[in-house]
Write a protein that holds these residues in place. Structure first.
Motif, mmCIF file in Angstrom:
data_model
loop_
_atom_site.group_PDB
_atom_site.id
_atom_site.type_symbol
_atom_site.label_atom_id
_atom_site.label_comp_id
_atom_site.label_asym_id
_atom_site.label_seq_id
_atom_site.Cartn_x
_atom_site.Cartn_y
_atom_site.Cartn_z
ATOM 1 N N SER A 9 28.741 40.173 29.746
ATOM 2 C CA SER A 9 29.767 38.982 30.910
ATOM 3 C C SER A 9 31.649 39.498 31.693
ATOM 4 C CB SER A 9 29.833 37.640 30.188
ATOM 5 O OG SER A 9 30.863 38.422 28.756
ATOM 6 N N PHE A 10 31.600 38.606 31.827
ATOM 7 C CA PHE A 10 32.364 38.792 32.882
ATOM 8 C C PHE A 10 34.251 37.382 32.006
ATOM 9 C CE2 PHE A 10 35.790 36.877 35.720
ATOM 10 C CZ PHE A 10 36.877 38.058 35.767
ATOM 11 N N SER A 11 34.952 38.421 31.490
ATOM 12 C CA SER A 11 35.753 36.597 30.501
ATOM 13 C C SER A 11 37.153 37.058 31.830
ATOM 14 C CB SER A 11 36.198 37.200 29.350
ATOM 15 O OG SER A 11 37.149 36.980 28.559
ATOM 16 N N ARG A 12 37.111 36.077 32.527
ATOM 17 C CA ARG A 12 38.722 36.165 32.533
ATOM 18 C C ARG A 12 39.815 36.566 31.648
ATOM 19 N NH1 ARG A 12 40.531 36.312 37.757
ATOM 20 N NH2 ARG A 12 38.869 35.331 38.794
ATOM 21 N N TYR A 13 39.297 35.713 30.022
ATOM 22 C CA TYR A 13 40.697 35.756 29.307
ATOM 23 C C TYR A 13 41.154 37.501 29.227
ATOM 24 C CZ TYR A 13 42.579 34.906 25.048
ATOM 25 O OH TYR A 13 43.729 35.094 24.237
ATOM 26 N N ASP A 14 39.806 37.702 28.908
ATOM 27 C CA ASP A 14 40.376 39.352 28.562
ATOM 28 C C ASP A 14 41.109 40.056 29.914
ATOM 29 O OD1 ASP A 14 39.642 39.121 26.085
ATOM 30 O OD2 ASP A 14 37.265 39.604 26.731
ATOM 31 N N GLN B 114 42.764 38.665 32.346
ATOM 32 C CA GLN B 114 44.009 38.036 32.274
ATOM 33 C C GLN B 114 45.065 38.968 31.918
ATOM 34 O OE1 GLN B 114 43.512 33.761 31.857
ATOM 35 N NE2 GLN B 114 43.982 34.273 35.026
ATOM 36 N N ARG B 115 44.645 39.061 30.523
ATOM 37 C CA ARG B 115 45.288 40.074 29.769
ATOM 38 C C ARG B 115 45.873 40.976 30.228
ATOM 39 N NH1 ARG B 115 43.886 39.516 23.454
ATOM 40 N NH2 ARG B 115 42.090 40.070 24.319
#
Lengths: 600, 795
Positions: free
Chosen positions: A254-259, A261-262
């Motif tokens: 998956s692509f995690s936007r949260y990670d 963005q960090r």
């Protein structure tokens, strides 16, 4: 069929030229006395810079030497160029050639600036660029992982000549190396030095393999269509359509936007890149099928326009996007002419991003309608497709389109092409005249339509109305004139009173009388005609006539009064009193006439 | 001399001046209508807005690419998966055909305009035409001056702009033009009684039918007009000819539109027109008999006539009722029934009630959309009633019915707006006519008064007789002189003050219109914008970011599940297959999606598997505080799902025991674990937006979310946009082997391997669980040996 035939002809011609002109021997007994290779793997490209010191060990002088392309990289070759190792770094012509006996190899002949005599030596710099030579391994990584790539090449300089001494330096994008070929290797921070190797035989191969971390963006343009539309009204419009993909390791999972963005991971992804446009570029747009891509910045500098492009979404391995960029250029910077002969000089391919890889490019040049004798020259070989026709604003027989195609380009291909064509300046007027003519026809039609009656049946009422209107206009004019006569009467009376010139007065009076009579008869005539259309109006005109007779009588009275006073038969005071009454009456009648006229 | 007088007469010719003036005013009104709708294009770009326009754009694109017949036969397999949608037969093609024709025309002239730009600028173009149609209609109803005012009003009134800004490529954009033009032609044909005008009316009606479902309004209003005229005893053969020609032609033409088909003869909505037609024929027949039965006295005749008409009316009504009961005619559909009873939709058709534009109108929005016109509109109605004639009956009926519908549904403000403009223009024009009198020199006045009044009367009479002999030139003079009868008493100051006040009001109206247009109705809603403290603008382009990601980086045939609001946008921008979309024709399919969204993950996975879903898309506004997101719409999903699956989904489960809908810790367990909640808040609990709020603080609902520990078994995050507005999840394929989600129970059993080895090693036959270990063959201590010996000795 036609197109195939055309291509066949071209191919045949190419083949023939290859066979005759470019066929040659390997070029005597040359020896590479020293070879220094730099393999630059800091970007997604593999850039080879080789410094070769050549010595003519034979007996005859030679004017050229042959370069061979490493078989393991032969499909990846994008660009090859050679310069002399001088201060002025003269560019040497490089042409593909074949040598009997080495049919599987790709060989290039480099012409030396001056013949190399026996025993003499020279130093040449050779530059090669290979695309997609570094393959991601593993081929799939997660968002958090780094991208590792594998480069496979030849440990030795692949040459048709014997090499006496060679060293190879491999520059890597990072110091993190998983594995590498150990033969005579020395690792220094982020580069590996191989060699020196002594007395290497011609065409010798040995495996060179480096597995290391490379997080530089592996951005590749899958296809690029560059459309250049030339207008002789002073503008050149350029539109480039891109298909861009991330050719590095594919994103797994998956692509995690949260990670993201960090900003801890996703290091190999492409967030944005910079495109450099010509300094004169105006009206730049950056769009795709669903509209403007709002994430971009334009930075105008003295020598270029920097466009910072951010795709709608970050590009991870295997992701792709599609967009187009367009801008206008003033034609005086690129279009030259002498009389009716024109030459367009522009870049065949422009800068897209640093260390660019373009798999396919199609350049379309749209010339003004009526251009002839088109001749395209490009500094490197391109496939010229048959010309097309393009129709846009106000075109009647279409604009010629020159189409050229080339695969596998890098930034060394940013070079100018020259397109010569002839165009009659008079044709420039064709389109404005077309517009003028179209408007002329439009207005003419409207005029004809308004003026003529296309009704099938006669509309009696409206016709009679129109006739009546015409008659009334005439009536109005006549009446206006008649009213002005009374003014003249009064003037004459005033003049008579002051000069007491009876003869003159009688003369002018007669003249006015005659005019009045004439006008009255005209009005009478009109009245008769009006009677046919509307008795109502005719009656009113009759009333008008009556009022006029009244007025005439009044003025007659006034005249007798004036004659009396001039003759001295009447006192001044009496005259003034009477005249006042008469003039009031006249005013009254005039007013009535006016109102009557306004009701007509 | 002669030339000079010619010029003088030309300049003093009022007809020339007037037509030039009205032409330029209309041209300016057109320009104003066009340019005031371009806010969105100038601020953002030439882009299609909102939801429905995206479908219209997509189908226009299809029409342009594949031609008209392929468009009519288009089966869209990308919508309503796995059912598909027959687009050609379920769409009003007028809009697409109009845009397609314009595009074709321009391109055949080699004017290379992209179809998107044609679509974007279609509504403003037609708004200009609407203002011209309004002018024509008002001119027929009242006067040219009122017509010009009405044209100016409709050009800028927000109630109409709300549906026709550039980019709002929807049916209403062209339908209002078609509506007004049809009405204009109808008034014209009532006035003239000519078949030509009635035929034109039918053609305009056909265009309206092909453009918008609101055509039903026309086909009920015109019969109502005729019926009321009959009741008022204003029957004339002009009306007879106009209506019969219009009805027959209109009926036949309207049935040519595939989506309408046989509805005009099979549904109750159209029966009024047929009934009035029958009644009119009966009335005409009786009139004809009347001329032959001259033997009866007048009063007998009248009563007989009245009785016959009433009987035929009753017969028509009975016939319609019978046909409805017998099933030949479909009864009123729910959508129409909800116009009668505003609570109906909420109970029976939640999907209609869930759309915000189907809510009843608030008083505020009347003023917001119409400003001063809403105040002057009743005055216009009063003027029309005071000086009633056949066509003014029509406008009064239009005013009354449209006011009612606009009160029921916000969306129908749109049909009210034109009539408000027309009647307000009449009111304003009356006021201005009275107070904006040119003070002509008294000398003329006193004398021509008598004549003038006579003439005025004559003209009024001639107007009633529809005799068009009097030209416009005469009219203006009348306007100038007519009021001079009484208002001689009005002082110049009063006049000035009144005129100034009216002008001020009109000016404020214009300012208000511009402000509303610019602030309320010019947002594309696909692109959001926010403003920083220093006035600079941030564009939030998350929708397009997500849709474009789908378009570029998913398989061409992948199926995306989302709530129906986003169906058209996904199809239009992402070009992917959707399960449900804004064409809400299949309620149970929507309910299935709603059920998936409101179930827990395992249940939802079952549904998603059954529907072949590859991706799930949700809109989540918690990060930026966007209130139109899926959590706020979630209750409608639950309600719609409950309507079809009352056993599995219950609305009450999603509320707290106190009956609140909360997403924080106090929220109901069902809500905190349903798919929609998990999709929206996945990993949101870790995110801290700013230092004043705890992690996982939802800005839209201003609470800290209740379930921060969200993990998925069957889904994985595929993409989330920059501001988290759109979140896309991939539905995983089924595992080869079903994994257990609990750990295996531990027992004391020794591993099997040990057992087998022991068996083979020691060749034992069996093994008893938990057997006491008995050590065999070991002698007890020496003491114990003796008895054994004894026993053995005994043996």
């Amino acid at each position: 069929m036609n197109r195939v035939g055309y291509e066949l002809v071209i191919f045949g011609a190419l083949l023939a030229s290859c066979c005759t002109a470019n066929q040659g021997a390997l070029g005597g007994d040359l020896v590479n006395t020293a070879v220094n290779r730099q393999i630059d793997l800091t970007s997604q490209l593999a850039k080879f810079t080789t410094t070769i010191t050549l010595e003519n060990a034979g007996k005859t002088a030679t004017t050229s030497f042959v370069l061979a392309i490493d078989p393991s990289l032969r499909d990846r070759l994008s660009f090859i160029g050679a310069t002399t190792k001088d201060d002025d770094a003269e560019k040497l012509p490089v042409t593909q050639t074949t040598v009997p006996g080495r049919t599987t190899d790709i060989l290039f002949r480099v012409d030396l600036p001056k013949a190399l005599g026996a025993g003499q030596s020279t130093t040449v710099n050779v530059e090669e660029s290979y695309t997609h030579a570094q393959t991601p391994f593993p081929a799939q990584i997660t968002q958090a992982e780094d991208q590792l790539v594998l480069f496979k090449g030849n440990l030795h300089f692949y040459s048709p000549y014997k090499t006496q001494s060679e060293t190879t330096t491999v520059k890597l994008a990072s110091s993190k190396v998983e594995s590498h070929t150990k033969t005579k290797a020395k690792v220094e921070d982020s580069s590996i030095v191989y060699g020196p190797f002594e007395n290497v035989e011609p065409f010798s191969q040995e495996k060179l393999q480096v597995h290391y971390e490379n997080n530089t963006p592996f951005l590749a343009v899958s296809s690029l269509v560059r459309v250049i539309e030339v207008s002789h009204w002073g503008n050149i419009a350029v539109e480039e359509t891109y298909d861009v993909r991330h050719s590095g390791a594919r994103l797994k999972g998956s692509f995690s936007r949260y990670d993201y963005q960090r900003q801890l991971d996703g290091r190999s992804s492409v967030k944005s890149f910079k495109t450099i446009l010509p300094a004169a570029a105006r009206d730049v747009y950056y769009r795709d099928e669903i509209g403007n891509i709002s994430t971009s910045n334009l930075n105008e500098q003295d020598d270029a326009v920097e466009l910072e492009l951010r795709p709608r979404f970050p590009l991870f391995g295997g992701w792709k996007t599609h967009y187009y960029i367009g801008y206008n250029l003033p034609s005086y910077e690129y279009l030259y002419n002498s009389g009716d002969e024109y030459a367009l000089q522009m870049r065949f391919v422009d800068h897209v991003y640093d260390d660019q890889v373009i798999d396919d490019i199609t350049v379309k040049i749209i010339l003004p309608e009526g251009s002839k004798n088109v001749d395209l020259s490009v500094p490197f070989p391109v496939d010229r497709h048959p010309d097309e026709l393009h129709f846009t604003y106000l075109d009647t027989f279409g604009r010629p389109v020159v189409v050229a195609h080339k695969s596998n380009l890098v930034e060394q291909h940013i070079q100018d092409f020259t397109l010569r064509y002839s165009f009659q300046k008079l044709l420039l007027l064709q389109e404005p005249l077309l517009v003028v003519f179209a408007f002329y026809i439009l207005f003419f039609t409207v005029i004809v339509y308004v003026r003529l009656d296309f009704a099938i049946s006669k509309d009696e009422a409206s016709e009679s109305r129109m006739r009546m209107q015409g008659l009334l206009d005439q009536l109005q004019a006549a009446q206006d004139k008649r009213t002005s006569l009374y003014q003249r009467y009064e003037d004459a009376i005033a003049k008579f009173k002051s000069t007491k010139d009876l003869a003159g007065f009688t003369g002018s009076r007669k003249k006015i009388d005659a005019e009045h009579k004439e006008l009255s008869s005209t009005i009478k005539e009109l009245q008769g005609k009006l009677k046919l259309e509307s008795t109502d109006v005719a009656e009113k005109v009759g009333e008008l006539q009556k009022l006029d007779t009244n007025l005439k009588e009044q003025i007659g009275l006034s005249i007798t009064l004036a004659e009396k006073v001039v003759a001295g038969k009447m006192g001044k005071q009496q005259y003034v009193d009477n005249e006042k009454v008469y003039s009031a009456k006249r005013e009254d009648i005039m007013g009535k006439t006016e109102t009557l006229l306004s009701t007509l | 001399m002669a030339g000079e007088s010619n010029i003088r007469t030309a300049l003093s010719n009022p007809a020339g001046w007037q037509s030039l003036l009205s032409f330029s005013i209309l041209a300016l009104a057109y320009l104003a209508a066009f340019s005031s709708r371009l806010f969105a294009v100038i601020r953002f770009e030439s882009i299609i807005h909102e939801f429905d326009p995206w479908f219209n754009y997509r189908s226009t694109h299809h029409l342009v690419n594949y031609g008209f017949y392929n468009f009519l036969n288009w089966f869209d397999e990308r919508a309503w998966y796995p059912l598909g949608r027959i687009v050609g037969g379920t769409v009003y093609p007028g809009l697409m055909v109009t845009a397609g024709t314009i595009h074709w025309l321009l391109n055949s002239l080699h004017i290379t305009v992209h179809i998107r730009d044609v679509c974007v600028f279609l509504a403003p173009t037609f708004s200009g035409l609407t203002s011209i149609a309004t002018y024509l209609l008002t001119k027929e109803l009242w006067s040219q001056g009122a017509g010009l005012l009405a044209a100016c009003f409709i050009a800028i009134v927000p109630g109409y702009i709300s549906r026709s800004v550039a980019g709002s490529y929807d049916n209403e954009g062209i339908a209002i033009f078609a509506l007004l033009f049809t009405y204009f032609l109808w008034v014209k044909s009532v006035k003239t009684g000519s078949i030509f005008w009635a035929g034109c009316t039918a053609l305009a009606y056909f265009y309206m039918v092909s453009a918008w479902g609101g055509y039903v309004y026309i086909i009920n209003l015109i019969p109502l007009h005729v019926f009321v005229l009959l009741l008022m005893g204003r029957f004339s053969y002009r009306i007879f000819v106009a209506y019969c020609a219009f009805f027959i032609l209109g009926l036949l033409l309207s049935m040519q539109v595939p989506f309408v088909g046989f509805q005009p003869i099979r549904t109750s909505e159209h029966m009024a027109s047929a009934g009035v037609f029958a009644l009119l024929i009966a009335y005409g027949f009786l009139k004809y008999l009347h001329t032959h039965l001259s033997s009866l006295t007048k009063s007998e005749m009248r009563s007989l006539f009245f009785f016959a008409v009433a009987a035929s009316a009753a017969a028509v009504l009975m016939a319609v009722v019978y046909l409805t009961y017998a099933g030949y005619v479909a009864p009123w559909s729910g959508r129409f029934y909800s116009l009668y009873d505003t609570g109906y939709a909420k109970i029976h058709i939640p999907i209609i009630a869930s759309v915000s534009e189907h809510q009843p109108t608030t008083w505020v929005s009347f003023f917001f959309d119409l400003h001063v016109l809403v105040c002057t509109f009743p005055a216009g109605v009063w003027f029309c009633i005071k000086k009633i004639n056949d066509e003014r009956v029509f406008i009064v009926l239009y005013a009354i019915s449209a006011s009612y519908f606009a009160g029921v549904m916000v969306r129908l403000m749109l049909t009210l707006t034109p009539v408000v403009c027309i009647l307000s223009a009449i009111a304003f024009s009356n006021v201005l006519e009275r107070y904006l009198v040119d003070d002509t020199p008294k000398v003329h006045h006193i004398e021509d008064e008598s004549e003038d009044d006579e003439e005025g009367d004559k003209r009024n009479k001639s107007k009633d007789l529809y005799d068009k002999v009097t030209k416009t030139a005469g009219k203006v003079r009348k306007i100038r002189h007519e009021p001079s009868g009484e208002p001689e008493s009005l002082g110049g100051n009063v006049k000035t003050i009144v005129v100034m006040a009216v002008m001020m009001i009109l000016m404020m109206f214009a300012v208000h219109c511009t402000w509303v247009t610019s602030n309320a109705y010019s947002s594309p809603s696909v692109v959001l914008a926010s403003y920083n403290h220093d006035g600079s603008r941030n564009i939030l382009d998350d929708f397009r970011e997500a849709y474009y990601w789908l378009r570029q980086n998913t398989d061409d045939h992948s199926r995306v599940m989302s709530w129906w609001d986003y169906g058209y946008q996904i199809a239009g921008m992402a070009n992917r297959t959707t399960l449900v979309d804004n064409n809400t024709w299949n309620n149970s399919h929507i309910a299935l999606v709603g059920k998936a969204m409101s179930s827990n993950e395992t249940r939802a996975y079952e549904i998603m598997k059954a529907l072949d879903v590859d991706y799930v898309l949700v809109i989540f506004g918690g990060v930026i505080g966007y209130s139109g997101d899926d959590i706020n719409k979630f209750l409608w999903m639950v309600r719609i799902a409950e309507g079809e699956h009352p056993k599995e989904i219950r609305e009450g489960d999603y509320f707290t025991p106190q009956g609140e809908f909360r997403v924080d810790k106090a929220g109901s367990k069902t809500l905190l674990n349903c798919l929609m909640y998990k999709l929206c808040y996945y990993r949101f609990g870790e995110m801290q937006l700013d230092f004043r709020t705890p992690p996982g603080f939802d800005r839209t609902r201003n609470v800290e979310i209740g379930n921060k520990d969200i993990s998925f078994q069957h889904l994985e995050e595929a993409y989330t946009t920059e501001h988290w507005l759109v979140r896309i999840y991939k539905v995983k394929k089924q595992d080869n082997r079903v994994r257990l989600d609990h750990t295996v129970r531990k027992t004391d059993i020794k591993p099997k391997t040990k057992f087998t080895s022991r068996k083979s090693g020691k060749r034992k036959r069996g093994f008893i669980k938990n057997k006491l270990l008995i050590k065999k063959g070991k002698r007890p201590s020496s003491k114990n040996k003796k008895p054994s010996r004894k026993s053995s000795s005994k043996k």
